[in-house]
Design a protein around this motif. Structure first.
Motif, mmCIF file in Angstrom:
data_model
loop_
_atom_site.group_PDB
_atom_site.id
_atom_site.type_symbol
_atom_site.label_atom_id
_atom_site.label_comp_id
_atom_site.label_asym_id
_atom_site.label_seq_id
_atom_site.Cartn_x
_atom_site.Cartn_y
_atom_site.Cartn_z
ATOM 1 N N GLY A 59 0.730 -1.319 -0.006
ATOM 2 C CA GLY A 59 0.032 -0.155 0.010
ATOM 3 C C GLY A 59 0.839 1.362 -0.163
ATOM 4 N N PRO A 60 1.771 1.269 0.994
ATOM 5 C CA PRO A 60 2.633 2.710 1.008
ATOM 6 C C PRO A 60 3.353 2.873 -0.359
ATOM 7 C CG PRO A 60 2.615 1.620 2.959
ATOM 8 C CD PRO A 60 2.004 0.704 2.274
ATOM 9 N N GLY A 61 4.013 1.835 -0.862
ATOM 10 C CA GLY A 61 4.819 2.046 -1.881
ATOM 11 C C GLY A 61 3.735 2.264 -3.175
ATOM 12 N N GLY A 62 2.417 1.629 -3.210
ATOM 13 C CA GLY A 62 1.625 2.079 -4.291
ATOM 14 C C GLY A 62 1.365 3.525 -4.249
ATOM 15 N N VAL A 63 1.195 3.960 -3.083
ATOM 16 C CA VAL A 63 0.786 5.580 -3.001
ATOM 17 C C VAL A 63 2.114 6.349 -3.399
ATOM 18 C CG1 VAL A 63 0.209 7.370 -1.506
ATOM 19 C CG2 VAL A 63 -0.918 5.238 -1.235
ATOM 20 N N GLY B 48 5.275 8.716 -9.925
ATOM 21 C CA GLY B 48 5.534 8.604 -11.275
ATOM 22 C C GLY B 48 4.192 9.087 -12.077
ATOM 23 N N ARG B 49 3.243 9.731 -11.245
ATOM 24 C CA ARG B 49 2.103 10.422 -12.085
ATOM 25 C C ARG B 49 1.510 9.301 -13.238
ATOM 26 N NH1 ARG B 49 0.765 15.077 -9.976
ATOM 27 N NH2 ARG B 49 -0.302 15.826 -11.524
ATOM 28 N N PRO B 50 1.296 8.544 -12.691
ATOM 29 C CA PRO B 50 0.597 7.159 -14.050
ATOM 30 C C PRO B 50 -0.705 7.812 -14.572
ATOM 31 C CG PRO B 50 0.154 6.313 -11.893
ATOM 32 C CD PRO B 50 1.028 7.614 -11.664
ATOM 33 N N CYS C 69 -6.391 3.758 -3.041
ATOM 34 C CA CYS C 69 -7.367 4.383 -4.043
ATOM 35 C C CYS C 69 -7.680 5.592 -3.506
ATOM 36 C CB CYS C 69 -8.339 3.138 -4.488
ATOM 37 S SG CYS C 69 -9.370 4.053 -5.581
ATOM 38 N N ARG C 70 -8.069 5.491 -2.378
ATOM 39 C CA ARG C 70 -8.386 7.035 -1.489
ATOM 40 C C ARG C 70 -7.272 7.974 -1.449
ATOM 41 N NH1 ARG C 70 -9.925 4.298 2.901
ATOM 42 N NH2 ARG C 70 -12.279 4.018 2.102
ATOM 43 N N ARG C 71 -6.131 7.420 -1.190
ATOM 44 C CA ARG C 71 -5.169 8.601 -1.141
ATOM 45 C C ARG C 71 -4.671 9.065 -2.479
ATOM 46 N NH1 ARG C 71 -1.211 6.790 3.976
ATOM 47 N NH2 ARG C 71 -2.962 6.037 5.482
ATOM 48 N N ILE C 72 -4.299 8.213 -3.720
ATOM 49 C CA ILE C 72 -4.158 8.549 -4.809
ATOM 50 C C ILE C 72 -5.225 9.345 -5.415
ATOM 51 C CG2 ILE C 72 -2.590 6.844 -5.179
ATOM 52 C CD1 ILE C 72 -4.464 5.458 -7.101
ATOM 53 N N GLN C 73 -6.390 9.116 -5.282
ATOM 54 C CA GLN C 73 -7.255 10.124 -5.870
ATOM 55 C C GLN C 73 -7.508 11.402 -5.378
ATOM 56 O OE1 GLN C 73 -8.695 9.328 -8.704
ATOM 57 N NE2 GLN C 73 -9.024 7.294 -8.686
ATOM 58 N N ALA C 74 -7.036 11.338 -3.841
ATOM 59 C CA ALA C 74 -7.017 12.747 -3.037
ATOM 60 C C ALA C 74 -5.952 13.770 -3.684
ATOM 61 C CB ALA C 74 -6.737 12.602 -1.713
ATOM 62 N N ASP C 75 -4.760 12.935 -4.271
ATOM 63 C CA ASP C 75 -3.767 13.626 -4.810
ATOM 64 C C ASP C 75 -3.968 14.236 -6.174
ATOM 65 O OD1 ASP C 75 -0.942 14.550 -5.006
ATOM 66 O OD2 ASP C 75 -0.467 13.032 -6.424
ATOM 67 N N ARG C 76 -4.618 13.374 -6.973
ATOM 68 C CA ARG C 76 -4.866 13.805 -8.388
ATOM 69 C C ARG C 76 -5.776 12.677 -8.940
ATOM 70 N NH1 ARG C 76 -1.280 10.470 -11.675
ATOM 71 N NH2 ARG C 76 -1.870 11.622 -13.458
ATOM 72 N N ALA D 178 -17.228 3.432 -4.868
ATOM 73 C CA ALA D 178 -17.076 4.633 -4.074
ATOM 74 C C ALA D 178 -16.016 5.562 -3.906
ATOM 75 C CB ALA D 178 -17.825 4.480 -2.834
ATOM 76 N N VAL D 179 -14.771 5.055 -3.856
ATOM 77 C CA VAL D 179 -13.536 5.713 -3.289
ATOM 78 C C VAL D 179 -12.743 6.111 -4.656
ATOM 79 C CG1 VAL D 179 -13.420 4.894 -1.027
ATOM 80 C CG2 VAL D 179 -12.095 3.702 -3.006
ATOM 81 N N GLY D 180 -13.305 6.009 -5.924
ATOM 82 C CA GLY D 180 -12.681 6.476 -6.959
ATOM 83 C C GLY D 180 -12.218 5.349 -8.087
ATOM 84 N N ALA D 181 -12.480 4.143 -7.632
ATOM 85 C CA ALA D 181 -12.263 2.893 -9.019
ATOM 86 C C ALA D 181 -13.010 3.316 -10.037
ATOM 87 C CB ALA D 181 -12.134 1.492 -8.187
ATOM 88 N N ASP D 182 -12.639 2.756 -11.160
ATOM 89 C CA ASP D 182 -13.537 3.157 -12.405
ATOM 90 C C ASP D 182 -13.817 1.711 -13.055
ATOM 91 O OD1 ASP D 182 -13.030 6.220 -13.323
ATOM 92 O OD2 ASP D 182 -10.954 5.442 -12.620
ATOM 93 N N ASP D 183 -13.249 0.669 -12.588
ATOM 94 C CA ASP D 183 -13.685 -0.684 -13.255
ATOM 95 C C ASP D 183 -12.817 -1.733 -12.441
ATOM 96 O OD1 ASP D 183 -14.648 -2.792 -14.724
ATOM 97 O OD2 ASP D 183 -13.359 -2.123 -16.453
ATOM 98 N N TYR D 184 -13.447 -2.914 -12.454
ATOM 99 C CA TYR D 184 -12.665 -3.988 -11.640
ATOM 100 C C TYR D 184 -12.734 -5.454 -12.048
ATOM 101 C CZ TYR D 184 -17.596 -5.672 -10.719
ATOM 102 O OH TYR D 184 -18.960 -6.146 -11.013
ATOM 103 N N LEU D 185 -11.767 -6.316 -11.859
ATOM 104 C CA LEU D 185 -11.733 -7.562 -12.404
ATOM 105 C C LEU D 185 -11.597 -8.515 -11.294
ATOM 106 C CD1 LEU D 185 -9.391 -7.491 -15.335
ATOM 107 C CD2 LEU D 185 -11.625 -8.315 -15.411
ATOM 108 N N THR D 186 -12.212 -9.560 -11.163
ATOM 109 C CA THR D 186 -12.345 -10.670 -10.107
ATOM 110 C C THR D 186 -11.305 -11.722 -10.316
ATOM 111 O OG1 THR D 186 -14.386 -10.215 -9.513
ATOM 112 C CG2 THR D 186 -13.399 -12.205 -8.763
#
Length: 222
Positions: A35-39, A45-47, A65-72, A93-101
């Motif tokens: 998690g921390p590494g992802g944030v 890297g601004r992907p 997701c919550r943290r990166i969407q709060a940044d940009r 709800a926290v900003g994901a656009d799509d998902y895969l299981t």
């Protein structure tokens, strides 16, 4: 322009497979495993898109997701092993656009990434107006002509946008006053003239055509 994708996945095998396929698809890919590494990777890297696992060490993908969407704002494709509807709903709800299981097809994931980026690009294009060498970025409120940025006042910007939405169409001073300034028709037409004069000074005298006795139109080379 090469699109950048960040993959945040603690399973090294899955992360490697996803990264390899996306690189083969032409993306520039970086990988984080917690998690921390992802944030941090998203911040530095601004992907252009994030592929994000829900279950991560440090803190989970929902918090990432919550943290990166709060940044940009950035499109997120969420991965979940549980198929838990609550996780999916919270993720959206926290900003994901799509998902895969999981388990999922790497080919399907790549197709989802392409589709999501196309959707985002279409939305971005709707926030821009391009007429010949004039470019208007509606979200950032920036204007460029022939690559040179012009600094407009808020009212000058709104007037230009109004003319650029209907290039070549003549709009009366009265209509411009009503729709740009919100003034009653027939009052203050010299205000329009002075703002057009300012736009010509900043963007070039050939951009806006005067139709004598009627109004103005944005000129576009044929």
């Amino acid at each position: 322009m090469t699109r950048r994708v960040l993959v945040v996945e603690d399973d090294l095998t899955i992360a490697g497979s996803v990264a390899a396929r996306l690189r083969a698809e032409g993306f520039e890919v970086s990988v984080a495993h917690d998690g921390p590494g992802g944030v941090a990777a998203a911040r530095d890297g601004r992907p252009d898109l994030v592929v994000l696992d829900v279950m991560l060490p440090g803190f989970d993908g929902l918090e990432v997701c919550r943290r990166i969407q709060a940044d940009r704002p950035v499109p997120v494709l969420m991965l979940t092993a549980r198929g838990d509807e609550t996780d999916l709903l919270v993720g959206l709800a926290v900003g994901a656009d799509d998902y895969l299981t999981k388990p999922f097809s790497i080919r399907e994931l790549a197709a989802r990434v392409h589709a999501l980026l196309r959707r985002v690009e279409k939305a971005e294009s709707a926030r821009r107006i391009a007429v010949a060498d004039l470019e208007i970025d509606l979200s950032e409120r920036r204007v460029h002509r022939a690559g040179e940025e012009a600094h407009l006042t808020p009212t000058e910007f709104e007037l230009l946008v109004h003319l650029a939405r209907r290039p070549r169409a003549v709009q009366t001073r009265e209509r411009l006053l009503g729709e740009v300034w919100g003034w009653p028709e027939g009052t203050g037409t010299r205000t329009v003239d002075s703002h057009v004069k300012a736009l010509r000074r900043k963007l070039g005298g050939d951009l806006i055509r005067t139709v004598h006795g009627v109004g103005y139109a944005l000129e576009v080379p044929r």
